[in-house]
Design an enzyme around this catalytic site. Sequence first.
Site, PDB file in Angstrom:
ATOM      1  N   ASN A  11       0.887  -1.264  -0.086  1.00  0.00           N
ATOM      2  CA  ASN A  11       0.125  -0.108  -0.012  1.00  0.00           C
ATOM      3  C   ASN A  11       0.961   1.196  -0.101  1.00  0.00           C
ATOM      4  O   ASN A  11       1.535   1.298   1.217  1.00  0.00           O
ATOM      5  CB  ASN A  11      -0.824  -0.004   1.351  1.00  0.00           C
ATOM      6  CG  ASN A  11      -1.593   1.225   1.443  1.00  0.00           C
ATOM      7  OD1 ASN A  11      -1.725   1.991   0.489  1.00  0.00           O
ATOM      8  ND2 ASN A  11      -2.289   1.586   2.651  1.00  0.00           N
ATOM      9  N   TRP A  12       0.941   1.716  -0.946  1.00  0.00           N
ATOM     10  CA  TRP A  12       1.956   3.115  -1.315  1.00  0.00           C
ATOM     11  C   TRP A  12       1.185   4.517  -0.719  1.00  0.00           C
ATOM     12  O   TRP A  12       2.093   5.624  -0.630  1.00  0.00           O
ATOM     13  CB  TRP A  12       2.164   3.216  -2.666  1.00  0.00           C
ATOM     14  CG  TRP A  12       2.925   2.430  -3.346  1.00  0.00           C
ATOM     15  CD1 TRP A  12       3.723   1.257  -2.628  1.00  0.00           C
ATOM     16  CD2 TRP A  12       3.568   2.313  -4.697  1.00  0.00           C
ATOM     17  NE1 TRP A  12       4.406   0.409  -3.461  1.00  0.00           N
ATOM     18  CE2 TRP A  12       4.404   0.886  -4.879  1.00  0.00           C
ATOM     19  CE3 TRP A  12       3.367   2.947  -5.872  1.00  0.00           C
ATOM     20  CZ2 TRP A  12       5.019   0.487  -5.867  1.00  0.00           C
ATOM     21  CZ3 TRP A  12       3.706   2.535  -6.885  1.00  0.00           C
ATOM     22  CH2 TRP A  12       4.555   1.219  -7.133  1.00  0.00           C
ATOM     23  N   LYS A  13       0.229   4.369  -0.387  1.00  0.00           N
ATOM     24  CA  LYS A  13      -0.746   5.371   0.419  1.00  0.00           C
ATOM     25  C   LYS A  13      -0.355   6.650  -0.443  1.00  0.00           C
ATOM     26  O   LYS A  13      -0.301   6.625  -1.814  1.00  0.00           O
ATOM     27  CB  LYS A  13       0.111   5.627   1.585  1.00  0.00           C
ATOM     28  CG  LYS A  13      -0.054   4.512   2.542  1.00  0.00           C
ATOM     29  CD  LYS A  13       0.226   4.510   3.853  1.00  0.00           C
ATOM     30  CE  LYS A  13       0.114   3.194   4.766  1.00  0.00           C
ATOM     31  NZ  LYS A  13       0.073   3.131   6.235  1.00  0.00           N
ATOM     32  N   HIS A  98      -9.442   1.413   4.937  1.00  0.00           N
ATOM     33  CA  HIS A  98      -8.189   1.418   5.716  1.00  0.00           C
ATOM     34  C   HIS A  98      -8.296   2.338   6.832  1.00  0.00           C
ATOM     35  O   HIS A  98      -8.893   3.313   6.847  1.00  0.00           O
ATOM     36  CB  HIS A  98      -7.103   2.065   4.578  1.00  0.00           C
ATOM     37  CG  HIS A  98      -5.508   1.995   5.245  1.00  0.00           C
ATOM     38  ND1 HIS A  98      -5.276   3.047   5.897  1.00  0.00           N
ATOM     39  CD2 HIS A  98      -4.874   1.216   4.989  1.00  0.00           C
ATOM     40  CE1 HIS A  98      -3.882   2.700   6.288  1.00  0.00           C
ATOM     41  NE2 HIS A  98      -3.627   1.516   5.692  1.00  0.00           N
ATOM     42  N   GLU A 100      -6.396   4.774   7.907  1.00  0.00           N
ATOM     43  CA  GLU A 100      -6.289   6.282   7.576  1.00  0.00           C
ATOM     44  C   GLU A 100      -7.609   6.870   7.073  1.00  0.00           C
ATOM     45  O   GLU A 100      -8.000   7.986   7.356  1.00  0.00           O
ATOM     46  CB  GLU A 100      -5.005   6.479   6.654  1.00  0.00           C
ATOM     47  CG  GLU A 100      -3.795   6.116   7.425  1.00  0.00           C
ATOM     48  CD  GLU A 100      -2.881   5.607   6.718  1.00  0.00           C
ATOM     49  OE1 GLU A 100      -2.713   5.699   5.396  1.00  0.00           O
ATOM     50  OE2 GLU A 100      -1.768   5.117   7.361  1.00  0.00           O
ATOM     51  N   GLU A 167      -5.439  -4.807  10.565  1.00  0.00           N
ATOM     52  CA  GLU A 167      -4.362  -3.798  10.702  1.00  0.00           C
ATOM     53  C   GLU A 167      -4.697  -3.116  11.771  1.00  0.00           C
ATOM     54  O   GLU A 167      -5.356  -2.106  12.013  1.00  0.00           O
ATOM     55  CB  GLU A 167      -4.568  -2.804   9.482  1.00  0.00           C
ATOM     56  CG  GLU A 167      -3.946  -3.535   8.298  1.00  0.00           C
ATOM     57  CD  GLU A 167      -3.444  -2.543   7.225  1.00  0.00           C
ATOM     58  OE1 GLU A 167      -2.348  -2.716   6.724  1.00  0.00           O
ATOM     59  OE2 GLU A 167      -4.167  -1.323   7.019  1.00  0.00           O
ATOM     60  N   GLY A 173       2.464   2.182  10.620  1.00  0.00           N
ATOM     61  CA  GLY A 173       3.478   3.435  10.323  1.00  0.00           C
ATOM     62  C   GLY A 173       4.259   3.538  11.677  1.00  0.00           C
ATOM     63  O   GLY A 173       4.684   4.759  11.887  1.00  0.00           O
ATOM     64  N   SER A 211       3.405  -2.429  10.045  1.00  0.00           N
ATOM     65  CA  SER A 211       4.886  -2.474  10.269  1.00  0.00           C
ATOM     66  C   SER A 211       5.356  -3.727  10.038  1.00  0.00           C
ATOM     67  O   SER A 211       6.323  -4.207  10.440  1.00  0.00           O
ATOM     68  CB  SER A 211       5.328  -1.895  11.763  1.00  0.00           C
ATOM     69  OG  SER A 211       4.949  -0.460  11.926  1.00  0.00           O
ATOM     70  N   GLY A 232       2.965  -1.222   4.128  1.00  0.00           N
ATOM     71  CA  GLY A 232       2.970   0.090   3.727  1.00  0.00           C
ATOM     72  C   GLY A 232       4.516   0.839   3.756  1.00  0.00           C
ATOM     73  O   GLY A 232       5.063   0.551   2.736  1.00  0.00           O
ATOM     74  N   GLY A 233       5.019   1.211   4.567  1.00  0.00           N
ATOM     75  CA  GLY A 233       6.463   1.770   4.470  1.00  0.00           C
ATOM     76  C   GLY A 233       7.406   0.951   4.204  1.00  0.00           C
ATOM     77  O   GLY A 233       8.077   1.153   2.944  1.00  0.00           O
TER      78      GLY A 233
END
Length: 247
Positions: A11-13, A98, A100, A167, A173, A211, A232-233
């Site tokens: 997930n590149w956000k 998600h 966010e 999640e 993150g 993470s 993600g990251g």
Amino acid sequence: MTFQPQIIAGNWKMNLTVSQGLVFVDRLLAVLKGRELSRKLILAPNFTSLQPLATACRGSVIEIAAQNCSEHEAGAFTGETSIAMLKDAGAAYVLIGHSERRHIFGESDALLAAKLKVVITEGLVPILCVGETLEQRLQGDAVTVVTRQLTEALAGFSGSQLLVAYEPVWAIGTGETATPDDARQMHAEIRKFLRAEFTWGDEVPILYGGSAKPGNAAELLAQPEVNGLLVGGAALDPESFLQIAEV
Ligand code: PGA
């Protein structure tokens, strides 16, 4: 249950431009060329990158997911993107709920249920994200919260394909990862829910997110009912994404 193939989704956000995304995918495809990868790969770039990335990945092991969609089919909704548009751009999946979206943009379970409805009508596969906050976990409410999110978002769900991503909000993150035990326990609860709800509940891949990185991926993926990872990251760099895909 052992679920094959496991799925590694990135997930590149709101990161990576179209050209940066294409460089990433070129690198991935070059490394994967001629290799047998036992896992399935999904990338979720932003809207502008969907079509160029889907074109670049056509015929490869990489499938494309959108990060969000409108709950409306079409019409006067400035700034929104419909499922038909995502599908036409080459997305096969779409992330729904998600954390966010839930916490920064205030998306409710009822809104997510409406989004799931259009996803199904238009024939994309939803990746429904669920997860508790730290406060909810500390109060012992993690399972109740996740079960409620599943119940409300999936009320009236009439599709036949679904992915769920667990999640925990406190792990996204933050560098904090759920312990393999935390993940195993929650994934078992989610599986129990899905089995009770759908005759095909055993076939729903349940991904862990929060993470996930090369150093913890193998241990997480070894847990029963952890059928893949939503990253993600660590998915912003092709080398670390590949390391996770290949652990
Ligand atoms: P993270 O993000 O791997 O950076 O924690 C995961 C996600 O939000 O999907």
